[in-house]
Design a protein around this motif. Structure first.
Motif, PDB file in Angstrom:
ATOM      1  N   ASN A 172       0.822  -1.215   0.000  1.00  0.00           N
ATOM      2  CA  ASN A 172       0.000   0.000   0.000  1.00  0.00           C
ATOM      3  C   ASN A 172       0.854   1.262   0.000  1.00  0.00           C
ATOM      4  O   ASN A 172       0.407   2.309  -0.452  1.00  0.00           O
ATOM      5  N   ASN A 173       2.108   1.165   0.489  1.00  0.00           N
ATOM      6  CA  ASN A 173       2.962   2.355   0.498  1.00  0.00           C
ATOM      7  C   ASN A 173       3.238   2.838  -0.919  1.00  0.00           C
ATOM      8  O   ASN A 173       3.255   4.044  -1.196  1.00  0.00           O
ATOM      9  N   LEU A 174       3.489   1.880  -1.838  1.00  0.00           N
ATOM     10  CA  LEU A 174       3.727   2.251  -3.226  1.00  0.00           C
ATOM     11  C   LEU A 174       2.483   2.882  -3.840  1.00  0.00           C
ATOM     12  O   LEU A 174       2.561   3.860  -4.586  1.00  0.00           O
ATOM     13  N   LEU A 175       1.291   2.311  -3.520  1.00  0.00           N
ATOM     14  CA  LEU A 175       0.054   2.870  -4.064  1.00  0.00           C
ATOM     15  C   LEU A 175      -0.183   4.274  -3.527  1.00  0.00           C
ATOM     16  O   LEU A 175      -0.616   5.171  -4.258  1.00  0.00           O
ATOM     17  N   LEU A 176       0.106   4.480  -2.238  1.00  0.00           N
ATOM     18  CA  LEU A 176      -0.073   5.816  -1.663  1.00  0.00           C
ATOM     19  C   LEU A 176       0.912   6.817  -2.260  1.00  0.00           C
ATOM     20  O   LEU A 176       0.591   7.997  -2.436  1.00  0.00           O
ATOM     21  N   GLU A 177       2.127   6.360  -2.583  1.00  0.00           N
ATOM     22  CA  GLU A 177       3.096   7.250  -3.226  1.00  0.00           C
ATOM     23  C   GLU A 177       2.587   7.695  -4.596  1.00  0.00           C
ATOM     24  O   GLU A 177       2.689   8.862  -4.973  1.00  0.00           O
ATOM     25  N   ALA A 184      -4.495  10.213  -8.405  1.00  0.00           N
ATOM     26  CA  ALA A 184      -5.367   9.113  -8.813  1.00  0.00           C
ATOM     27  C   ALA A 184      -5.343   8.011  -7.761  1.00  0.00           C
ATOM     28  O   ALA A 184      -4.323   7.761  -7.122  1.00  0.00           O
ATOM     29  N   ASP A 185      -6.500   7.339  -7.577  1.00  0.00           N
ATOM     30  CA  ASP A 185      -6.577   6.187  -6.692  1.00  0.00           C
ATOM     31  C   ASP A 185      -6.261   4.934  -7.483  1.00  0.00           C
ATOM     32  O   ASP A 185      -6.371   4.891  -8.715  1.00  0.00           O
ATOM     33  N   ILE A 186      -5.880   3.867  -6.754  1.00  0.00           N
ATOM     34  CA  ILE A 186      -5.474   2.630  -7.415  1.00  0.00           C
ATOM     35  C   ILE A 186      -5.923   1.441  -6.582  1.00  0.00           C
ATOM     36  O   ILE A 186      -5.915   1.498  -5.351  1.00  0.00           O
ATOM     37  N   VAL A 187      -6.340   0.398  -7.271  1.00  0.00           N
ATOM     38  CA  VAL A 187      -6.720  -0.871  -6.630  1.00  0.00           C
ATOM     39  C   VAL A 187      -5.873  -1.960  -7.289  1.00  0.00           C
ATOM     40  O   VAL A 187      -5.788  -2.024  -8.523  1.00  0.00           O
ATOM     41  N   LEU A 188      -5.250  -2.794  -6.470  1.00  0.00           N
ATOM     42  CA  LEU A 188      -4.408  -3.875  -6.976  1.00  0.00           C
ATOM     43  C   LEU A 188      -5.137  -5.198  -6.824  1.00  0.00           C
ATOM     44  O   LEU A 188      -5.690  -5.500  -5.766  1.00  0.00           O
ATOM     45  N   THR A 198      -6.512   2.285  -2.469  1.00  0.00           N
ATOM     46  CA  THR A 198      -6.439   3.595  -1.825  1.00  0.00           C
ATOM     47  C   THR A 198      -7.767   4.333  -1.912  1.00  0.00           C
ATOM     48  O   THR A 198      -7.830   5.520  -1.624  1.00  0.00           O
ATOM     49  N   LEU A 199      -8.822   3.636  -2.345  1.00  0.00           N
ATOM     50  CA  LEU A 199     -10.130   4.268  -2.509  1.00  0.00           C
ATOM     51  C   LEU A 199     -10.714   4.696  -1.162  1.00  0.00           C
ATOM     52  O   LEU A 199     -10.382   4.126  -0.117  1.00  0.00           O
ATOM     53  N   PRO A 200     -11.629   5.681  -1.193  1.00  0.00           N
ATOM     54  CA  PRO A 200     -12.348   6.016   0.043  1.00  0.00           C
ATOM     55  C   PRO A 200     -13.120   4.803   0.554  1.00  0.00           C
ATOM     56  O   PRO A 200     -13.491   3.916  -0.225  1.00  0.00           O
ATOM     57  N   PRO A 201     -13.365   4.729   1.866  1.00  0.00           N
ATOM     58  CA  PRO A 201     -14.055   3.552   2.434  1.00  0.00           C
ATOM     59  C   PRO A 201     -15.388   3.253   1.758  1.00  0.00           C
ATOM     60  O   PRO A 201     -15.759   2.091   1.595  1.00  0.00           O
ATOM     61  N   ALA A 202     -16.098   4.288   1.335  1.00  0.00           N
ATOM     62  CA  ALA A 202     -17.413   4.052   0.728  1.00  0.00           C
ATOM     63  C   ALA A 202     -17.308   3.314  -0.590  1.00  0.00           C
ATOM     64  O   ALA A 202     -18.260   2.669  -1.043  1.00  0.00           O
ATOM     65  N   LEU A 203     -16.140   3.409  -1.251  1.00  0.00           N
ATOM     66  CA  LEU A 203     -15.963   2.755  -2.549  1.00  0.00           C
ATOM     67  C   LEU A 203     -15.044   1.548  -2.454  1.00  0.00           C
ATOM     68  O   LEU A 203     -14.586   1.040  -3.471  1.00  0.00           O
ATOM     69  N   ALA A 204     -14.719   1.099  -1.248  1.00  0.00           N
ATOM     70  CA  ALA A 204     -13.802  -0.020  -1.068  1.00  0.00           C
ATOM     71  C   ALA A 204     -14.311  -1.246  -1.817  1.00  0.00           C
ATOM     72  O   ALA A 204     -15.512  -1.491  -1.891  1.00  0.00           O
ATOM     73  N   PRO A 205     -13.382  -2.015  -2.420  1.00  0.00           N
ATOM     74  CA  PRO A 205     -13.801  -3.130  -3.277  1.00  0.00           C
ATOM     75  C   PRO A 205     -14.461  -4.291  -2.545  1.00  0.00           C
ATOM     76  O   PRO A 205     -15.254  -5.022  -3.133  1.00  0.00           O
ATOM     77  N   THR A 236      -2.353 -14.182 -11.945  1.00  0.00           N
ATOM     78  CA  THR A 236      -2.468 -12.942 -12.688  1.00  0.00           C
ATOM     79  C   THR A 236      -2.489 -11.759 -11.727  1.00  0.00           C
ATOM     80  O   THR A 236      -2.849 -11.891 -10.562  1.00  0.00           O
ATOM     81  N   ALA A 237      -2.087 -10.594 -12.243  1.00  0.00           N
ATOM     82  CA  ALA A 237      -2.108  -9.372 -11.456  1.00  0.00           C
ATOM     83  C   ALA A 237      -2.584  -8.227 -12.348  1.00  0.00           C
ATOM     84  O   ALA A 237      -2.299  -8.202 -13.546  1.00  0.00           O
ATOM     85  N   GLU A 238      -3.315  -7.323 -11.744  1.00  0.00           N
ATOM     86  CA  GLU A 238      -3.876  -6.214 -12.504  1.00  0.00           C
ATOM     87  C   GLU A 238      -4.054  -5.029 -11.558  1.00  0.00           C
ATOM     88  O   GLU A 238      -4.346  -5.188 -10.376  1.00  0.00           O
ATOM     89  N   ALA A 239      -3.819  -3.828 -12.089  1.00  0.00           N
ATOM     90  CA  ALA A 239      -4.040  -2.598 -11.332  1.00  0.00           C
ATOM     91  C   ALA A 239      -5.178  -1.824 -11.993  1.00  0.00           C
ATOM     92  O   ALA A 239      -5.255  -1.748 -13.222  1.00  0.00           O
ATOM     93  N   LEU A 240      -6.056  -1.277 -11.178  1.00  0.00           N
ATOM     94  CA  LEU A 240      -7.180  -0.477 -11.672  1.00  0.00           C
ATOM     95  C   LEU A 240      -6.972   0.955 -11.196  1.00  0.00           C
ATOM     96  O   LEU A 240      -6.998   1.242 -10.008  1.00  0.00           O
TER      97      LEU A 240
END
Length: 771
Positions: A172-177, A184-188, A198-205, A236-240
């Motif tokens: 998460n440190n890399l995503l926060l950087e 921009a927010d990112i989901v791994l 890093t999304l707001p809690p209301a949009l957490a996956p 597999t790995a993907e970033a959104l």
């Protein structure tokens, strides 16, 4: 009541105007929304490039730090000797130092020797990566639904003996950087499930898949961009990547209100004015739409100019402002990825990429000088005034360098207090004038917070291509030259071809050795000795070992000479003696008349206080003095033979046995040997090991044994590794055997178990001696 034609015409005109205004307003809003969305999608593409650049930076840092372990001499020695404990300790310690979450040691063929994680799902991919490969290799792995960036480096001594891999979790440190750089927010996602966000809690996956989350975000007016991450094994790995469209459109709120006001006022105008207004509206809309398309294609160079005298001019200005903002933000992101934030100089990644990209050939003949600079008093300034003060000094140093550079030169920052200079088209003859100009710029003091400071730069210099072909090689050798300048208090030194980097390690060993002596960080191993005359195990030799957290396994032939040079050898000898006596007492309590041999330095022998210490410690231990043998080399008394002989006579009078160690490697005369109160002579392994191959060595050893017996000395042969050597030594009348044929050195607890259940070769020796 009938409506007049004028009223109907007016109503018709008003209706036409209303419809026209509505259509144009909606078109303008759609164009603005479309332009904003295009800008955001373009920004997401930039965010994707920055994200991949961050992953590449993390992997490069991991490779550079992992190379320290792959080149560590102690680690190589541990791999070569199969010392799993040392390998595991070095692997774990180094993984902690470089903040690695995964560490693995592979054999040359890709087999796992040891690892911090279960690698079965990715083992085939790792093997395919290293088998037949040369140089460092990288792999992205998915383990336990987590993504690891891994670097595999060859361990060579000098041939390939294994591969060491270190991996860092994409956390998460890399995503926060990334979010801090781009907004921009990112989901791994790993194996279809979200792992970090890093999304707001209301949009957490909440465990949703990438497609489901993207659909949910789009429903909430968020733009998304999927970035598949290539993986080598494990899944597999993907970033959104995602940004809020509503937040981007907030700047258009005032514009929308203005458009509504325009529509209300236009309803009061006559038909001709309405028709004119309709024509004046559609033309700028088309122009704005074309402008938005160019922005969406990444063209930030063209501006739009609308001179209608209406609010559409404001819309054009707003879109131009948005275009400038996006272009500036993208340029800033690229600049921050390539430059140091404190000094604004190019960073190491940029310089390395420039070098490897071919810019090194820009000078005539492709030559240049490279000077690594550090401020010698910066650490003292930090300790005295604090980090802010030293940061100011470093910025001033960077500014002075920047102002002093010649055309074609380049300065960059490559370390905490180190700056690097590329000196274009420079040969060794021109180095002193070039550096003289730079040093002159530092002669004037600067004032920081009212404190006058004179910076003290020093330089380590190398030249391309004489001193290396790669950036890393040149930088490493510049570090060596800088270390020489630091030790010699010189302003600059030039790397000399063929300099032995072992000198740098000696300095590190000496620095760490003092702490090790104070902390008692030494381990004793014991190697058994078998008496052919008594047909039994009669004792063992104490061998000191040192494992350092930074240096790894350091062997006696490396640290003992340094300890002697620095005066720390006596402290080591005293610690070894105390531990040996305690372990001997424990082993004798289990049964058996055992003795221990302890090695002493020639420096120890010349110190009266140390002689007193040895005699007192043996007396206080309660052990019989004859159970302690002190081994000294035949060259230990060269410095002052008379003093050494007097001290040895005291030890002999106290009942301690003396042994001449490594006999055959020095230049002692027979007269010197007869003058010493020794009871035992140890033949060096260099004479014992070739016994099965060379007859001349057998003659030398046989003569040595006869001479020792003639002098009344017992003979110990060390380095006995096979039965053939045993047979030769028995035939020559050797008294005691020591070597790997019996056992390798082991801790006291393991020796106790070994004595309780000796291996088969001990029984074979007992049978041979008894027969």
């Amino acid at each position: 009541m009938r409506t007049s034609f004028r009223a109907r015409l007016l109503l018709l005109l008003l209706a036409l105007l209303a419809a026209t205004l509505l259509a144009t307003t909606l078109a303008a809003l759609r164009a603005a929304n479309g332009s904003a969305e295009s800008l955001l999608r373009s920004e997401l593409a930039t965010v994707e490039r920055v994200f991949l650049q961050l992953l590449l930076r993390e992997r490069e840092q991991l490779r550079e730090r992992g190379a320290v372990l792959a080149q560590d001499y102690g680690f190589k020695e541990a791999i070569a000797s199969g010392d799993r404990g040392t390998m595991a300790s070095a692997l774990a310690n180094h993984a902690d130092r470089v903040d690695a979450n995964l560490a693995v040691l592979l054999g040359p063929e890709g087999t796992v020797t040891m690892s911090t994680h279960e690698l079965a799902p990715v083992l085939a991919a790792l093997r395919a990566t290293v088998v037949g490969a040369e140089g460092a290799r990288s792999a992205r792995l998915v383990l336990d639904d987590r993504v690891f960036d891994t670097v595999l480096l060859p361990v060579e001594a000098p041939d390939l003996i294994g591969w060491v891999g270190v991996g860092r979790l994409v956390d998460n440190n890399l995503l926060l950087e990334l979010r801090g750089l781009t907004g921009a927010d990112i989901v791994l996602f790993a194996n279809g499930s979200s792992t970090l966000a890093t999304l707001p809690p209301a949009l957490a996956p909440d465990g949703a898949g990438a497609q489901a989350l993207a659909a949910s975000l789009r429903a909430s007016r968020w733009l998304t961009r999927a970035v598949p991450l290539a993986t080598d094994a494990g899944g597999t790995a993907e970033a959104l990547l995602t940004v809020s469209l509503d937040a981007a459109l907030a700047d258009f709120k005032r514009l929308r209100l203005q458009l509504v006001a325009i529509g209300a006022l236009a309803l009061l105008l006559a038909g001709l004015i309405a028709l004119f207004a309709a024509r004046s509206v559609t033309r700028p809309i088309r122009q704005l739409a074309r402008f938005a398309e160019r922005i969406s294609e990444g063209d930030y160079t063209t501006r739009t100019e609308i001179a209608t005298g209406t609010e559409f001019d404001l819309l054009a200005q707003t879109l131009n402002s948005m275009q400038d903002t996006v272009a500036e933000r993208e340029a800033r992101i690229v600049h921050q990825a390539q430059h140091d934030l404190l000094t604004q100089l190019p960073n190491r990644n940029y310089i390395s990429a420039m070098f490897e990209g071919g810019d090194r050939q820009r000078a005539p003949g492709g030559r240049f000088g490279m000077a690594l600079m550090e401020l010698g008093n910066l650490a003292d300034l930090t300790d005295l005034y604090g980090s802010d003060f030293s940061d100011h000094c470093l910025r001033e140093a960077a500014d002075r360098l920047r102002r002093s550079l010649r055309r074609g030169d380049l300065a960059g920052r490559v370390g905490d207090n180190q700056l690097l200079l590329f000196l274009d088209d420079l040969d060794p003859a021109g180095l002193e004038p070039a550096l003289g100009k730079l040093l002159a710029t530092f002669a004037d003091p600067l004032e920081v917070a009212g404190v006058p400071v004179v910076l003290e730069p020093r330089f380590g210099c190398v030249f391309y291509p004489q001193h290396g072909a790669s950036f890393d090689e040149l930088l490493r050798r510049a570090q060596i030259a800088l270390s020489r300048a630091r030790r010699g208090a010189e302003r600059f030194t030039v790397y000399q071809v063929g300099q032995d980097e072992a000198h740098l390690r000696q300095i590190r060993v000496a620095n760490r050795l003092r702490e090790a002596v104070e902390a008692g960080a030494f381990e004793l191993l014991y190697q058994p000795k078998f008496s052919l005359r008594e047909a039994r195990i009669t004792g063992f030799e104490a061998l000191v070992r040192w494992h350092d957290d930074e240096l790894g396994q350091v062997f006696p032939d490396e640290f003992i000479p340094i300890a002697e040079q620095t005066g720390m050898i006596t402290g080591i000898s005293e610690a070894v003696l105390a531990k040996s006596l305690a372990d001997l007492a424990m082993l004798r309590e289990r049964g058996g008349e055992l003795a221990v041999s302890v090695n002493l330095s020639g420096i120890d022998i010349l110190q009266p206080r140390f002689i007193d210490h040895v005699i007192d410690r043996v007396r206080e231990s309660g052990l019989p003095s004859h159970a302690v043998t002190l081994e000294i080399t035949e060259t230990a008394m060269v410095e002052d033979l008379d003093v050494a002989r007097g001290h040895l006579l005291r030890l002999d009078a106290a009942g301690l046995a003396l042994s001449i160690d490594d006999f055959g490697t020095g230049f002692s005369s027979l007269g010197q040997l007869r003058a010493l109160p020794a009871r035992e002579l140890k033949i060096d392994r260099s004479l014992v090991q070739p016994l099965g191959d060379r007859s001349e060595d057998r003659q030398i050893v046989a003569s040595t044994i006869d001479m020792a017996h003639h002098l009344g000395l017992s003979v110990v042969a060390e380095g006995v590794e096979n039965m053939e050597i045993v047979n030769h030594l028995q035939a020559m009348g050797c008294d005691v055997l020591q070597g790997y044929f019996l056992a390798r050195p082991m801790p006291a607890a393991a020796l106790a178990a070994w004595l309780d259940e000796p291996p088969a070769q001990v029984a074979a020796l007992e049978h041979l001696a008894g027969g």
